[in-house]
Design an enzyme around this catalytic site. Structure first.
Site, mmCIF file in Angstrom:
data_model
loop_
_atom_site.group_PDB
_atom_site.id
_atom_site.type_symbol
_atom_site.label_atom_id
_atom_site.label_comp_id
_atom_site.label_asym_id
_atom_site.label_seq_id
_atom_site.Cartn_x
_atom_site.Cartn_y
_atom_site.Cartn_z
ATOM 1 N N ASP A 166 -67.883 -140.913 -10.427
ATOM 2 C CA ASP A 166 -67.551 -140.041 -11.563
ATOM 3 C C ASP A 166 -66.038 -140.001 -11.668
ATOM 4 O OD1 ASP A 166 -67.125 -138.032 -13.382
ATOM 5 O OD2 ASP A 166 -68.041 -136.435 -12.171
ATOM 6 N N GLY B 117 -59.991 -125.839 -14.429
ATOM 7 C CA GLY B 117 -59.177 -126.133 -13.250
ATOM 8 C C GLY B 117 -57.800 -126.666 -13.603
ATOM 9 N N THR C 82 -61.457 -130.185 -14.979
ATOM 10 C CA THR C 82 -60.127 -130.028 -15.562
ATOM 11 C C THR C 82 -60.241 -129.037 -16.722
ATOM 12 O OG1 THR C 82 -59.738 -132.332 -14.978
ATOM 13 C CG2 THR C 82 -58.145 -131.301 -16.465
ATOM 14 N N GLU D 288 -71.632 -139.237 -19.295
ATOM 15 C CA GLU D 288 -71.355 -138.204 -18.291
ATOM 16 C C GLU D 288 -72.374 -137.059 -18.272
ATOM 17 O OE1 GLU D 288 -67.413 -136.657 -18.435
ATOM 18 O OE2 GLU D 288 -67.812 -135.254 -16.803
ATOM 19 N N THR E 201 -58.993 -135.493 -13.479
ATOM 20 C CA THR E 201 -58.113 -135.195 -12.344
ATOM 21 C C THR E 201 -58.548 -135.920 -11.076
ATOM 22 O OG1 THR E 201 -57.791 -132.972 -13.260
ATOM 23 C CG2 THR E 201 -57.069 -133.327 -10.987
ATOM 24 N N LEU E 202 -59.861 -135.911 -10.821
ATOM 25 C CA LEU E 202 -60.371 -136.465 -9.563
ATOM 26 C C LEU E 202 -61.482 -137.478 -9.820
ATOM 27 C CD1 LEU E 202 -60.666 -133.091 -7.560
ATOM 28 C CD2 LEU E 202 -58.828 -134.789 -7.336
HETATM 29 P P1 ADP Z 1 -62.576 -133.728 -13.545
HETATM 30 O O1 ADP Z 1 -63.936 -134.351 -13.481
HETATM 31 O O2 ADP Z 1 -62.139 -133.331 -14.917
HETATM 32 O O3 ADP Z 1 -61.541 -134.498 -12.785
HETATM 33 P P2 ADP Z 1 -63.137 -131.881 -11.356
HETATM 34 O O4 ADP Z 1 -64.504 -131.308 -11.348
HETATM 35 O O5 ADP Z 1 -62.873 -132.974 -10.381
HETATM 36 O O6 ADP Z 1 -62.733 -132.311 -12.821
HETATM 37 O O7 ADP Z 1 -62.124 -130.667 -11.115
HETATM 38 C C1 ADP Z 1 -60.730 -130.812 -11.214
HETATM 39 C C2 ADP Z 1 -60.078 -129.537 -10.715
HETATM 40 O O8 ADP Z 1 -60.388 -129.355 -9.335
HETATM 41 C C3 ADP Z 1 -58.573 -129.523 -10.766
HETATM 42 O O9 ADP Z 1 -58.106 -129.133 -12.045
HETATM 43 C C4 ADP Z 1 -58.214 -128.499 -9.692
HETATM 44 O O10 ADP Z 1 -58.257 -127.181 -10.209
HETATM 45 C C5 ADP Z 1 -59.355 -128.643 -8.692
HETATM 46 N N1 ADP Z 1 -59.025 -129.407 -7.459
HETATM 47 C C6 ADP Z 1 -59.735 -129.328 -6.302
HETATM 48 N N2 ADP Z 1 -59.204 -130.107 -5.353
HETATM 49 C C7 ADP Z 1 -58.128 -130.713 -5.894
HETATM 50 C C8 ADP Z 1 -57.164 -131.646 -5.405
HETATM 51 N N3 ADP Z 1 -57.190 -132.105 -4.152
HETATM 52 N N4 ADP Z 1 -56.207 -132.074 -6.257
HETATM 53 C C9 ADP Z 1 -56.171 -131.640 -7.512
HETATM 54 N N5 ADP Z 1 -57.030 -130.751 -8.025
HETATM 55 C C10 ADP Z 1 -58.012 -130.285 -7.247
#
Ligand code: ADP
Length: 268
Positions: A6, A123, A101, A71, A10-11
């Site tokens: 996935d 987030g 995010t 997704e 951000t991650l």
């Molecule tokens: P996405 O699928 O949009 O990337 P996630 O479910 O992975 O979203 O959540 C991203 C959020 O998780 C970030 O905005 C932050 O608040 C939080 N987060 C948790 N761990 C981390 C990390 N190691 N680095 C950055 N953000 C993190």
């Protein structure tokens, strides 16, 4: 080996099976090259399915050898598996709220899922406002600092307005996030207080939107997932409390942030 990925804003979350258990891993979305190296260095014959906003980009880096899935479908598929393992009693009529995010809200009913709303408060809002208001950039540091914060120095509660008189609603509810202006001018709040207040505001907005959706779709339970809950017990606590106040049952899934990756894995 089959790998579900996935690739979010951000991650990047990954899931694969080893001896019947699912193993998880996380990478930053800013270094997709790390994901590619990991895949080719760790697995001899990887069979990959990708979901998430950055799936196209990652797929190109993997020489287009990967399958992609939508997704929302992947996430709801993954969530059903995790719920089956963790909450057998949960009825098949619930909302799930993915606090990534940004935040998106979905209604699941008898295996069918539909996106019903969302908010840009998520987030990413924590990361951005934390930086702007306190200069803190590191996620681990901001959640750690927030854990010692006192929202009493920033947020106006209903009872602060009513000053001793009996308020018409619970005095402990937030009347105005960051609304304690006079007291903030008298004494500027600490970084910890500000970070706790940002997390409080995010949690409360998410519950306000989600619980109204829960009423609209006539569901009792709201399942919260997303990496925003990682190492952030404060956000979880606020969302837990506020959801109960709103008369709905909050559910926090273990490994819920990997729902999309698990769903992608199941699509192979
Ligand atoms: P996405 O699928 O949009 O990337 P996630 O479910 O992975 O979203 O959540 C991203 C959020 O998780 C970030 O905005 C932050 O608040 C939080 N987060 C948790 N761990 C981390 C990390 N190691 N680095 C950055 N953000 C993190």
């Amino acid at each position: 080996t089959k790998i579900g990925i996935d690739a979010g804003g951000t991650l990047v979350k990954t899931a694969y099976r080893k001896n019947e258990t699912i193993l998880y891993q996380t990478f930053s979305s800013y270094n997709l090259g790390d994901v590619v190296s990991w895949v080719y260095e760790s697995f001899e014959n990887p069979i990959i399915c990708i979901t998430g906003g950055k799936s196209q980009l990652l797929s190109e880096k993997l020489n287009d050898s990967a399958k992609t899935v939508v997704e929302f479908e992947a996430t709801s598929r993954g969530i059903q598996l995790l719920i089956g393992e963790q909450y057998e009693s949960l009825k098949t009529n619930f909302l799930f709220v993915n606090v990534g995010t940004g935040t998106s809200i979905h209604h699941v009913n008898d295996m069918e899922q539909q996106r019903v709303g969302g908010t840009g408060i998520g987030g990413g809002t924590l990361m951005g406002l934390a930086y702007l208001l306190t200069g803190v950039e590191d996620y681990a540091r901001m959640v750690q600092l927030a854990s010692n914060g006192d929202r009493g120095n920033t947020d106006l509660k209903v009872k602060d307005i009513f000053e001793g008189a009996l308020p018409p609603i619970s005095g402990d509810l937030t009347a105005s996030n960051f609304g304690k202006r006079e007291s903030m001018i008298a004494q500027y709040p600490s970084a910890s207080d500000i970070l706790a207040a940002i997390i409080g505001m995010i949690g409360e907005v998410i519950v306000t939107v989600s619980s109204q959706m829960a009423v609209q779709y006539n569901v009792d339970s709201i399942v919260y997932i997303g990496s925003s809950f990682r190492s952030n017990p404060l956000l979880r606590e606020i969302i837990d409390d506020y959801t109960r106040i709103a008369g709905k049952e909050p559910v926090f899934l273990k490994d819920g942030e990997y729902s999309g990756a698990v769903g992608a894995l199941l699509s192979l």
